[in-house]
Design a protein around this motif. Structure first.
Motif, PDB file in Angstrom:
ATOM      1  N   SER A   1       0.951  -1.202   0.068  1.00  0.00           N
ATOM      2  CA  SER A   1       0.181  -0.072   0.038  1.00  0.00           C
ATOM      3  C   SER A   1       0.822   1.220  -0.112  1.00  0.00           C
ATOM      4  O   SER A   1       0.658   2.396  -0.849  1.00  0.00           O
ATOM      5  N   ALA A   2       1.944   1.148   0.638  1.00  0.00           N
ATOM      6  CA  ALA A   2       2.769   2.601   0.809  1.00  0.00           C
ATOM      7  C   ALA A   2       3.395   2.771  -0.470  1.00  0.00           C
ATOM      8  O   ALA A   2       3.569   3.687  -1.020  1.00  0.00           O
ATOM      9  N   LYS A   3       3.984   1.498  -1.016  1.00  0.00           N
ATOM     10  CA  LYS A   3       4.744   1.816  -2.435  1.00  0.00           C
ATOM     11  C   LYS A   3       3.515   2.086  -3.315  1.00  0.00           C
ATOM     12  O   LYS A   3       4.056   2.747  -4.468  1.00  0.00           O
ATOM     13  N   MET A   4       2.474   1.752  -3.448  1.00  0.00           N
ATOM     14  CA  MET A   4       1.216   2.277  -4.199  1.00  0.00           C
ATOM     15  C   MET A   4       1.238   3.637  -4.341  1.00  0.00           C
ATOM     16  O   MET A   4       1.203   4.414  -5.063  1.00  0.00           O
ATOM     17  N   ARG A   5       1.145   4.262  -2.969  1.00  0.00           N
ATOM     18  CA  ARG A   5       0.998   5.722  -2.714  1.00  0.00           C
ATOM     19  C   ARG A   5       2.011   6.388  -3.348  1.00  0.00           C
ATOM     20  O   ARG A   5       1.894   7.489  -3.638  1.00  0.00           O
ATOM     21  N   GLN A   6       3.154   5.811  -2.993  1.00  0.00           N
ATOM     22  CA  GLN A   6       4.467   6.661  -3.502  1.00  0.00           C
ATOM     23  C   GLN A   6       4.599   6.680  -5.374  1.00  0.00           C
ATOM     24  O   GLN A   6       4.872   7.574  -5.638  1.00  0.00           O
ATOM     25  N   MET A   7       4.062   5.260  -5.759  1.00  0.00           N
ATOM     26  CA  MET A   7       3.977   5.550  -7.326  1.00  0.00           C
ATOM     27  C   MET A   7       2.877   6.442  -7.893  1.00  0.00           C
ATOM     28  O   MET A   7       3.109   6.903  -8.803  1.00  0.00           O
TER      29      MET A   7
END
Length: 286
Positions: free
Chosen positions: A178-184
């Protein structure tokens, strides 16, 4: 589905019958529809709505009151606690098999409105997961609306599928997805950011399928028609189905959860494979 007699989780907070103290939200109407479109079986998008929801609830207070639960509500609670326990057992096993530690989320049952670390919400938001407090929030009246407004078959396994989907978002939080998705999503256009949101939601559907696969092996809990109930629910909450129902036309670039076909396909892939490593829903948009 077969559920009686199994362990019930201690990680369920039953706030039904309790009026929300402090700030309350004026839901319904167009706001309720907007929230439903953004966050049906969601989890991530509710954070975007926090400032709007808090502004709507500002200055409105209500005393906290408690009523006794009905016998039907008590039975529903036992069912929910059993499904949450099943998820705890399955994901603990999967994480252990992959040399990882699993932390159980909590599930909060509420009526009408609820306060969370992701902001306030009403039953119009549908079930959602809040990563800030690692809790799933559900008003069970949602499932009646799923049948009457969106044509789902209903049934106990439809509820189990939704819970498994939301706990899938918890798995994504633990894995850092989830955190990686928000960064992307940072710096992306709205259409590109939406595609990433769709990938996250489809992966949660995949994880719901993986849970079903494992739980069937562990508890032999499925009965005839259960998978059809899950597929019917997945179809009913596809972005294309919801948009066609609400606004009469479909806008693919605004999708945040995936089409009915996609949601059903990823659930079935998880169910048939039982392999957490086959759930890379982000592959097509890398």
């Amino acid at each position: 589905m077969k559920w009686s007699g199994r362990r019930q989780s201690d990680n369920v907070e039953d706030r039904r019958g309790m009026s929300s103290g402090g700030k309350t939200i004026v839901g319904g109407g167009i706001i309720g529809i907007i929230i439903l479109l953004l966050n049906t079986f969601g989890g991530e998008n509710v954070q975007m709505l926090t400032p709007i929801l808090e502004q709507m609830g500002q200055g409105q207070s209500a005393p906290t009151e408690q009523r006794a639960l009905t016998s039907e509500e008590i039975e529903e609670g036992k069912f929910i606690k059993t499904i949450v326990a099943d998820n705890e057992d399955v994901w603990s096993k999967i994480f252990q098999e992959n040399n990882m530690d699993y932390t159980n989320p909590k599930l909060v049952l509420f009526s009408e409105a609820v306060e969370t670390k992701c902001g306030n919400a009403t039953s119009a938001s549908g079930p959602f997961y809040c990563p800030a407090d690692q809790k799933v929030y559900m008003d069970l009246t949602f499932f009646e609306e799923l049948k009457t407004k969106f044509g789902a078959e209903g049934g106990d396994f439809a509820t189990a599928y939704v819970i498994a989907h939301e706990i899938g978002h918890h798995v994504q939080t633990l894995l850092g997805t989830s955190a990686k998705m928000r960064q992307m999503q940072e710096g992306k256009s709205q259409a590109e950011a939406n595609k990433l949101s769709v990938a996250l939601e489809l992966q949660a559907d995949f994880y719901a399928g993986v849970w079903t696969h494992y739980n069937q092996k562990m508890n032999n809990f499925l009965e005839e028609g259960d998978i059809d109930e899950a597929l019917s629910a997945a179809h009913a909450v596809g972005d294309d189905a919801i948009q066609a129902k609400i606004q009469g036309h479909i806008v693919p670039e605004s999708f945040t959860h995936g089409t009915s076909a996609q949601r059903k396909a990823w659930f079935m892939k998880g169910y048939k494979s039982g392999d957490i490593n086959q759930g890379d829903t982000f592959a097509e948009i890398r």
